[in-house]
Design an enzyme around this catalytic site. Structure first.
Site, PDB file in Angstrom:
ATOM      1  N   ASP A  96     -77.639 -53.388  91.624  1.00 25.22           N
ATOM      2  CA  ASP A  96     -76.931 -52.157  92.192  1.00 25.22           C
ATOM      3  C   ASP A  96     -77.957 -50.949  92.097  1.00 25.22           C
ATOM      4  O   ASP A  96     -78.779 -50.777  91.405  1.00 25.22           O
ATOM      5  CB  ASP A  96     -75.512 -51.652  91.748  1.00 25.22           C
ATOM      6  CG  ASP A  96     -75.568 -51.247  90.078  1.00 25.22           C
ATOM      7  OD1 ASP A  96     -76.594 -52.202  89.450  1.00 25.22           O
ATOM      8  OD2 ASP A  96     -74.727 -50.694  89.589  1.00 25.22           O
ATOM      9  N   GLU A 153     -74.091 -52.436  86.986  1.00 28.32           N
ATOM     10  CA  GLU A 153     -74.614 -51.644  85.977  1.00 28.32           C
ATOM     11  C   GLU A 153     -74.415 -50.193  85.529  1.00 28.32           C
ATOM     12  O   GLU A 153     -74.346 -49.680  84.770  1.00 28.32           O
ATOM     13  CB  GLU A 153     -76.055 -52.231  85.670  1.00 28.32           C
ATOM     14  CG  GLU A 153     -76.800 -51.809  84.342  1.00 28.32           C
ATOM     15  CD  GLU A 153     -77.137 -50.597  84.147  1.00 28.32           C
ATOM     16  OE1 GLU A 153     -76.886 -50.012  82.960  1.00 28.32           O
ATOM     17  OE2 GLU A 153     -77.665 -49.799  85.048  1.00 28.32           O
ATOM     18  N   GLU A 154     -74.688 -49.716  86.875  1.00 30.49           N
ATOM     19  CA  GLU A 154     -74.845 -48.192  86.808  1.00 30.49           C
ATOM     20  C   GLU A 154     -73.457 -47.809  86.627  1.00 30.49           C
ATOM     21  O   GLU A 154     -73.325 -46.442  86.248  1.00 30.49           O
ATOM     22  CB  GLU A 154     -75.435 -47.547  88.014  1.00 30.49           C
ATOM     23  CG  GLU A 154     -76.567 -47.902  88.611  1.00 30.49           C
ATOM     24  CD  GLU A 154     -77.648 -47.162  87.738  1.00 30.49           C
ATOM     25  OE1 GLU A 154     -77.273 -46.427  86.825  1.00 30.49           O
ATOM     26  OE2 GLU A 154     -78.973 -47.410  87.894  1.00 30.49           O
ATOM     27  N   HIS A 379     -83.817 -42.434  87.901  1.00 30.75           N
ATOM     28  CA  HIS A 379     -82.723 -41.478  88.509  1.00 30.75           C
ATOM     29  C   HIS A 379     -83.316 -40.202  89.278  1.00 30.75           C
ATOM     30  O   HIS A 379     -82.560 -39.346  89.590  1.00 30.75           O
ATOM     31  CB  HIS A 379     -81.733 -41.249  87.507  1.00 30.75           C
ATOM     32  CG  HIS A 379     -80.732 -42.357  86.934  1.00 30.75           C
ATOM     33  ND1 HIS A 379     -79.820 -42.162  86.597  1.00 30.75           N
ATOM     34  CD2 HIS A 379     -81.375 -43.633  86.997  1.00 30.75           C
ATOM     35  CE1 HIS A 379     -79.069 -43.376  86.170  1.00 30.75           C
ATOM     36  NE2 HIS A 379     -79.908 -44.222  86.388  1.00 30.75           N
TER      37      HIS A 379
END
Length: 413
Positions: A96, A153-154, A379
């Protein structure tokens, strides 16, 4: 494309020590890069990775894997069995992207506005597909390879969903491995912690501090929840500095404070929202009681009340000693002992942790820094990776798989 990197560890060195691995991996490099760039251009959010999962499934079937789709939502599991009995090794990649802008200057820049692979999950997926392709051409020594492509996962939910849906069963996985690309390491470098836990458990909580509102000009006629909250904010840090062993690790941080409607009005309540990060499960278990005791005690002493809503999210990643030593041996064999760095545990979260709670596991960092453009942190809107690092990721995961199965020939499958 070239297959060398501008540092002391050249991928081409592998041609001298492991020529068969070098030839197989270098020959697929262009294809793996093309897959990664396509995924980067078409990122998908958590539990929405339908296009990505479709690409993964199609390629795995093409390469002879038995494929399960829609595992834990949009997850994919591929199974490749040897003719010889042996254990089962699982390799995991997350798929993701994040809800943020992509500001890299490249022809594979995200085409989906407000969605970007700024944590490298596109690279993880491409690397694991490279491993799958390699073993479709190079026979496993024994046992079974299970490749697990995980959604979400995020948001910390994908691994648990896949486990609940049987991703570790039929056949039962005996050892798990995963990696994460990291710009703090140069291409050709790897790191793993020597500690029992590598990433922290991630929990969130909310405190509602209740008082009695009124006019800001007459605070003595109120029970001021803002001032109570100020005392609570300071006092809760004593959990870290005075109630936790200095050799243990706890982070307690607040990210949101919500209160009031006007500067001249003392509100009835205040909401404090934060996160707790811990490494040891026993430390984690005691955090809600500690927070509630301190916060409620302070609120009562000023005539107010405080209620705690505490949510356990993802556990910490547990590193298995045998798996770590096997990884270290593998990296040293391929690239020398200086390629492997020792990293401290991170207080960031990773839901690979759910796999590590079920199966002996190892999780490591893969260096992807090779110049300014690949030095931005995960990020960040300009996060990108040195694609040459895929050669190192594929080779280590592949040889780790081969070594584990070879060392455990005839073991339980």
């Amino acid at each position: 494309m070239t297959v060398t990197v501008d540092n002391s560890r050249e991928f081409t060195d592998l041609a001298q020590t492991h020529p068969e691995w070098y030839d197989a991996i270098s020959s697929m490099f262009d294809e793996v890069v093309a897959i990664r760039r396509d995924l980067h251009k078409n990122p998908e959010l958590s539990f929405q990775e339908t296009r990505t999962a479709g690409i993964v499934s199609t390629l795995l079937r093409k390469w002879g894997f038995d494929v399960q789709e829609n595992v834990g939502g949009t997850g994919v599991v591929g199974l490749l069995k040897s003719d010889e009995s042996g254990p089962v090794i699982g390799l995991r990649a997350d798929m993701d992207a994040l809800p943020m802008m992509d500001e890299i200057v490249a022809d594979y820049h995200s085409q989906n506005d407000g969605i970007a692979h700024t944590c490298g999950h596109d690279a993880h997926t491409a690397i694991l597909l490279g491993v799958a392709k390699l073993f479709s051409e190079k026979e496993l020594p024994c046992g079974t390879l299970k490749v697990i492509f995980q959604p979400a996962e995020e948001i910390g939910e994908g691994a648990a969903a896949m486990i609940e849906d049987g991703a570790l069963q039929n056949p039962q996985v005996n050892l798990m491995a995963g990696l994460h690309v990291h710009p703090t390491l140069h291409t050709g470098e790897f790191s793993v912690t020597t500690a029992e836990y590598s990433c922290a458990a991630v929990d969130i909580f909310e405190l509602e501090v209740k008082g009695q509102g009124g006019h800001a000009a007459h605070p003595h006629q109120t029970i001021d929840p803002i001032m109570i909250s100020a005392q609570i904010l300071v006092a809760l840090q004593q959990i870290v500095s005075r109630q936790t062993d200095p050799l243990d690790s706890v982070v307690l941080s607040f990210g949101q404070i919500e209160a009031g409607s006007k500067a001249t009005i003392i509100p009835n309540s205040v909401f404090l929202k934060g996160t707790v990060r811990t490494l040891k499960p026993e430390t984690r278990k005691g955090m809600p009681e500690r927070i509630a005791s301190i916060a409620s005690g302070i609120a009562r002493s000023f005539g107010g009340e405080c209620e705690l809503d505490y949510q356990f999210i993802t556990p910490s990643i547990k590193i298995d000693g045998y798996a770590r030593e096997l990884l270290k041996e593998t990296i040293s064999d391929l690239y020398g002992t200086d390629a492997l760095k020792v990293s401290l545990p991170s207080m960031g979260g990773e839901d690979f942790s759910y796999f590590s709670q079920e199966v002996p596991s190892v999780f490591f960092r893969l260096g992807t820094k090779n110049g300014k453009d690949t030095a931005y942190p995960n990020h960040n809107t300009r996060f990108d990776v040195d694609e040459q690092a895929f050669l190192y990721g594929i080779s280590v995961l592949s040889l780790l798989t081969y070594n584990y199965l070879k060392k455990n020939e005839g073991g339980k499958e």
